[in-house]
Design an enzyme around this catalytic site. Structure first.
Site, PDB file in Angstrom:
ATOM      1  CG  LEU A  31      -1.917  -1.117   1.397  1.00  0.00           C
ATOM      2  CD1 LEU A  31      -2.661  -0.987   2.721  1.00  0.00           C
ATOM      3  CD2 LEU A  31      -2.905  -1.139   0.233  1.00  0.00           C
ATOM      4  CG  ASP A 131       3.635  -2.934  18.183  1.00  0.00           C
ATOM      5  OD1 ASP A 131       4.028  -1.973  18.867  1.00  0.00           O
ATOM      6  OD2 ASP A 131       4.395  -3.632  17.492  1.00  0.00           O
TER       7      ASP A 131
END
Length: 229
Positions: A31, A131
């Site tokens: 991406l 995270d």
């Protein structure tokens, strides 16, 4: 898979997984990221709030253990958040450090201190990224994207706390999150407790100055909670 099912975020597809003699690997969809605007950051905050608002689990943890970076992350189900976080997060990291020869203090005392800090904090489990720092998010054609998670069901404040550990995200992110799902009283105090987990994990992975940072964080928590070592 959980992020894809339970959120509005764009999540890169997993194209391939495999193993070699030494490593496991995954190949993700590529991406390309844009330079975000204030509107994009606000949408990121809104999407995270909507993900956290889905309280579909009654317990804390996950069906499977996973990893936080390269560190194994145990996710055994617990009914009580203070027990889960103090034992399976802080206690676990401290034990790993001790096995490597780094003793940052009495593990049982630190675990009890964290448990006390969270004991009166009542919450419903949310799906967490686990995270969530700036390196694990971005924007593709203006759409918020998140990746490289360490998912489990826990306190949504832990995700928000980590966004501030290595430098806070732009303010529109926090304003939008607060608008859609206001944080509970005392979240700023618990922030240090939650980020201790990630500081300890960095100490386990990288050692160096993170060991000093971890020791200081523990000392500050002990002092704040009037714990004895």
């Amino acid at each position: 898979a959980l992020l894809t099912q339970e959120s509005l975020f764009m999540v890169p597809d997993c194209l391939l997984t495999g193993t070699t003699l030494e490593y496991s690997f995954s190949v993700l969809e590529w991406l390309s990221f844009d330079e975000p605007t204030a509107v994009n950051w606000a949408q990121m905050g809104e999407y995270l709030a909507h993900m956290h608002l889905k309280h579909e689990q009654a317990m804390f943890g996950s069906e499977d253990d996973n990893f936080i970076g390269i560190t194994p992350q145990p996710n055994q189900w617990h009914k009580k958040w203070d027990v889960f976080f103090s034992e399976d997060r802080i206690g676990w990291q401290l034990q790993l450090l001790r096995e490597k020869g780094f003793n940052l203090g009495d593990i049982d005392t630190c675990v009890e201190c964290v448990k006390d800090a969270l004991h009166h904090h009542h919450l419903k489990p949310s799906l967490l990224h686990g995270d969530l720092w700036r390196g694990n998010l971005g924007f593709h054609q203006g759409v918020p994207c998140i990746f490289d998670p360490a998912c489990y069901y826990g306190d949504r404040e832990a995700d928000i706390a980590m966004t501030k550990l290595f430098g806070a995200l732009p303010q529109p992110f926090y304003d939008a999150y607060q608008h859609h799902y206001p944080l509970q009283h005392g979240h700023d105090v618990r922030e240090a407790v939650y980020n201790l987990y990630h500081i300890l994990n960095h100490a386990n992975i990288f050692a160096g100055h993170y060991l000093t940072q971890a020791k200081d964080a523990i000392e500050n928590l002990m002092k704040e909670m009037a714990c004895t070592r």
